[in-house]
Write an enzyme that holds these catalytic residues in place. Structure first.
Site, PDB file in Angstrom:
ATOM      1  CB  SER A   1     -42.687  57.814 -74.402  1.00  0.00           C
ATOM      2  OG  SER A   1     -43.905  57.701 -73.336  1.00  0.00           O
TER       3      SER A   1
ATOM      4  CE1 TYR B   1     -46.280  60.014 -77.720  1.00  0.00           C
ATOM      5  CE2 TYR B   1     -46.891  58.819 -75.713  1.00  0.00           C
ATOM      6  CZ  TYR B   1     -45.898  59.622 -76.514  1.00  0.00           C
ATOM      7  OH  TYR B   1     -44.892  60.380 -75.853  1.00  0.00           O
TER       8      TYR B   1
HETATM    9  N1  LIG Z   1     -44.508  65.511 -72.143  1.00  0.00           N
HETATM   10  C1  LIG Z   1     -44.347  64.221 -71.806  1.00  0.00           C
HETATM   11  O1  LIG Z   1     -45.169  63.744 -70.674  1.00  0.00           O
HETATM   12  C2  LIG Z   1     -43.691  63.297 -72.333  1.00  0.00           C
HETATM   13  C3  LIG Z   1     -43.324  61.996 -71.961  1.00  0.00           C
HETATM   14  C4  LIG Z   1     -42.643  61.007 -72.696  1.00  0.00           C
HETATM   15  C5  LIG Z   1     -42.253  61.330 -74.068  1.00  0.00           C
HETATM   16  N2  LIG Z   1     -42.532  62.496 -74.505  1.00  0.00           N
HETATM   17  C6  LIG Z   1     -41.840  62.992 -75.801  1.00  0.00           C
HETATM   18  O2  LIG Z   1     -40.854  63.901 -75.713  1.00  0.00           O
HETATM   19  C7  LIG Z   1     -40.883  64.495 -76.794  1.00  0.00           C
HETATM   20  C8  LIG Z   1     -40.823  65.944 -76.620  1.00  0.00           C
HETATM   21  O3  LIG Z   1     -42.297  66.506 -75.999  1.00  0.00           O
HETATM   22  P1  LIG Z   1     -42.755  67.539 -75.190  1.00  0.00           P
HETATM   23  O4  LIG Z   1     -43.302  67.017 -73.852  1.00  0.00           O
HETATM   24  O5  LIG Z   1     -41.499  68.349 -75.172  1.00  0.00           O
HETATM   25  O6  LIG Z   1     -43.748  68.253 -76.084  1.00  0.00           O
HETATM   26  P2  LIG Z   1     -44.356  69.646 -76.667  1.00  0.00           P
HETATM   27  O7  LIG Z   1     -44.248  70.427 -75.305  1.00  0.00           O
HETATM   28  O8  LIG Z   1     -45.593  69.697 -77.070  1.00  0.00           O
HETATM   29  O9  LIG Z   1     -43.367  70.036 -77.818  1.00  0.00           O
HETATM   30  C9  LIG Z   1     -43.301  69.623 -78.827  1.00  0.00           C
HETATM   31  C10 LIG Z   1     -42.520  70.201 -79.763  1.00  0.00           C
HETATM   32  O10 LIG Z   1     -42.586  69.283 -80.938  1.00  0.00           O
HETATM   33  C11 LIG Z   1     -42.835  70.411 -81.918  1.00  0.00           C
HETATM   34  N3  LIG Z   1     -43.606  70.123 -83.011  1.00  0.00           N
HETATM   35  C12 LIG Z   1     -45.153  69.578 -82.819  1.00  0.00           C
HETATM   36  N4  LIG Z   1     -45.639  69.043 -83.858  1.00  0.00           N
HETATM   37  C13 LIG Z   1     -44.732  69.409 -84.897  1.00  0.00           C
HETATM   38  C14 LIG Z   1     -44.780  69.293 -86.133  1.00  0.00           C
HETATM   39  N5  LIG Z   1     -45.848  68.686 -87.158  1.00  0.00           N
HETATM   40  N6  LIG Z   1     -43.653  69.788 -87.020  1.00  0.00           N
HETATM   41  C15 LIG Z   1     -42.378  70.203 -86.352  1.00  0.00           C
HETATM   42  N7  LIG Z   1     -42.570  70.514 -84.925  1.00  0.00           N
HETATM   43  C16 LIG Z   1     -43.588  69.865 -84.500  1.00  0.00           C
HETATM   44  C17 LIG Z   1     -43.742  71.706 -81.260  1.00  0.00           C
HETATM   45  O11 LIG Z   1     -43.164  73.044 -81.852  1.00  0.00           O
HETATM   46  P3  LIG Z   1     -44.337  73.779 -82.966  1.00  0.00           P
HETATM   47  O12 LIG Z   1     -45.723  73.655 -82.070  1.00  0.00           O
HETATM   48  O13 LIG Z   1     -43.842  75.088 -82.904  1.00  0.00           O
HETATM   49  O14 LIG Z   1     -44.192  73.027 -84.382  1.00  0.00           O
HETATM   50  C18 LIG Z   1     -42.875  71.718 -80.006  1.00  0.00           C
HETATM   51  O15 LIG Z   1     -41.628  72.542 -79.930  1.00  0.00           O
HETATM   52  C19 LIG Z   1     -42.100  64.164 -77.763  1.00  0.00           C
HETATM   53  O16 LIG Z   1     -41.483  62.890 -78.631  1.00  0.00           O
HETATM   54  C20 LIG Z   1     -42.915  63.342 -76.654  1.00  0.00           C
HETATM   55  O17 LIG Z   1     -43.416  62.289 -77.232  1.00  0.00           O
HETATM   56  C21 LIG Z   1     -43.240  63.430 -73.723  1.00  0.00           C
END
Ligand SMILES: NC(=O)c1ccc[n+]([C@@H]2O[C@H](COP(=O)([O-])OP(=O)(O)OC[C@H]3O[C@@H](n4cnc5c(N)ncnc54)[C@H](OP(=O)(O)O)[C@@H]3O)[C@@H](O)[C@H]2O)c1
Length: 264
Positions: free
Chosen positions: A138, A151
């Protein structure tokens, strides 16, 4: 069968990455907790792209979850050619008030599960003399971020671990890429630990990418053999400008900005 394994594939950036890899005819192994979503996704990806897609519904916060994924791959005779450690969670708020168990779960998922999966799948890649790991960090990996304290620290870990691993793996022909998205339109900020007043301050008026944009940039960086990519032009500028300032100054400015917005 060779597969691309994607954690956190049931939504957001992980789901978009699954589509991008399917477009490129990769067979997939999707990991998340929501079995129903993963099942539908596999059917849809197989139908649309003529690939094989399988899933394992598992909570990566559970002890032994990474081992379970590895053993299941052995049972199903799946060779992980690309490992995408994308699953991640965060929290917003004053650290001393945040739920301790939720904070520790951030470290478990963002760090312990990621390290475990790398350690388990790397020997096979090294033995075969090829393979890739994509770790999703991130922009929070570049600056200490008050009110997202755990985080941000967890993503510093991902960045440092991945950049070191890149060089360890280089002589073996295994490609390791660190990807750092900025704010992205997903459910990330909707989870209970983020969807509070502090989280709202962070996203208010923010310039966000879509998960498809982040996935497209990620796959292009991977195809070019890059080892480091910050998604989004403004995020790239921000991380470069930020690198000119001491961490303590940045942390102070972020904290002041957030407290001002919260009228504290
Ligand atoms: N969105 C942002 O603004 C942002 C910014 C910078 C970096 N990121 C990074 O990008 C990555 C993806 O984030 P996203 O924004 O796509 O988040 P998201 O929409 O909340 O999706 C998270 C995914 O992780 C799965 N997950 C959550 N907890 C889990 C667990 N305990 N075991 C297995 N799977 C789990 C969720 O599926 P289930 O609920 O089905 O388990 C979902 O598929 C993360 O590493 C996040 O830190 C995001």
């Amino acid at each position: 069968m060779n597969v691309t394994l994607i954690t956190g594939a049931s939504g957001g950036i992980g789901e978009a990455l699954a589509t991008k890899f399917a477009e490129r005819k990769h067979n997939l192994l999707l990991i998340a907790r929501s079995a129903d979503k993963l099942e539908k996704q596999c059917v849809q990806l197989e139908t649309s792209f003529g690939i094989k897609a399988q899933y394992i519904a598992v909570d990566l916060n559970e002890t032994g979850a990474a081992n379970l994924v590895f053993e299941e791959c052995q049972k199903r005779k799946l060779y992980v050619r690309v490992l995408v450690n994308n699953a991640g969670v965060g929290s917003s708020g004053e650290f001393f008030k945040n739920d301790l168990e939720s904070e520790l779960k951030i470290i478990q998922l963002n760090n312990v599960a990621l390290v475990s999966l790398c350690r388990l799948f790397l020997p096979g890649m090294i033995q075969r003399g090829n393979g890739s790991i994509i770790n999703v960090a991130s922009v929070a990996a570049f600056f200490p971020s008050p009110y997202m304290t755990v985080y941000s620290a967890s993503k510093f870990f991902v960045r440092s671990f991945t950049q070191a691993l890149t060089e360890e793996c280089r002589p073996y022909g295994v490609h390791v890429l660190l990807v750092s998205p900025g704010l992205t339109e997903t459910n990330f900020m909707e989870t209970p630990a983020n969807a509070n007043q502090w989280g709202k301050v962070l996203v208010e008026g923010a310039n966000m990418q879509t998960s498809e944009q982040v996935a497209e940039e990620t796959i292009r960086a991977w195809e070019k053999g890059k080892t480091f990519h910050v998604a989004g032009r403004l995020n790239r500028i921000g991380t470069k400008v930020g690198a000119l300032m001491p961490y303590a100054t940045i942390a102070k400015l972020f904290a002041q900005h957030k407290r001002k917005k919260m009228n504290l």
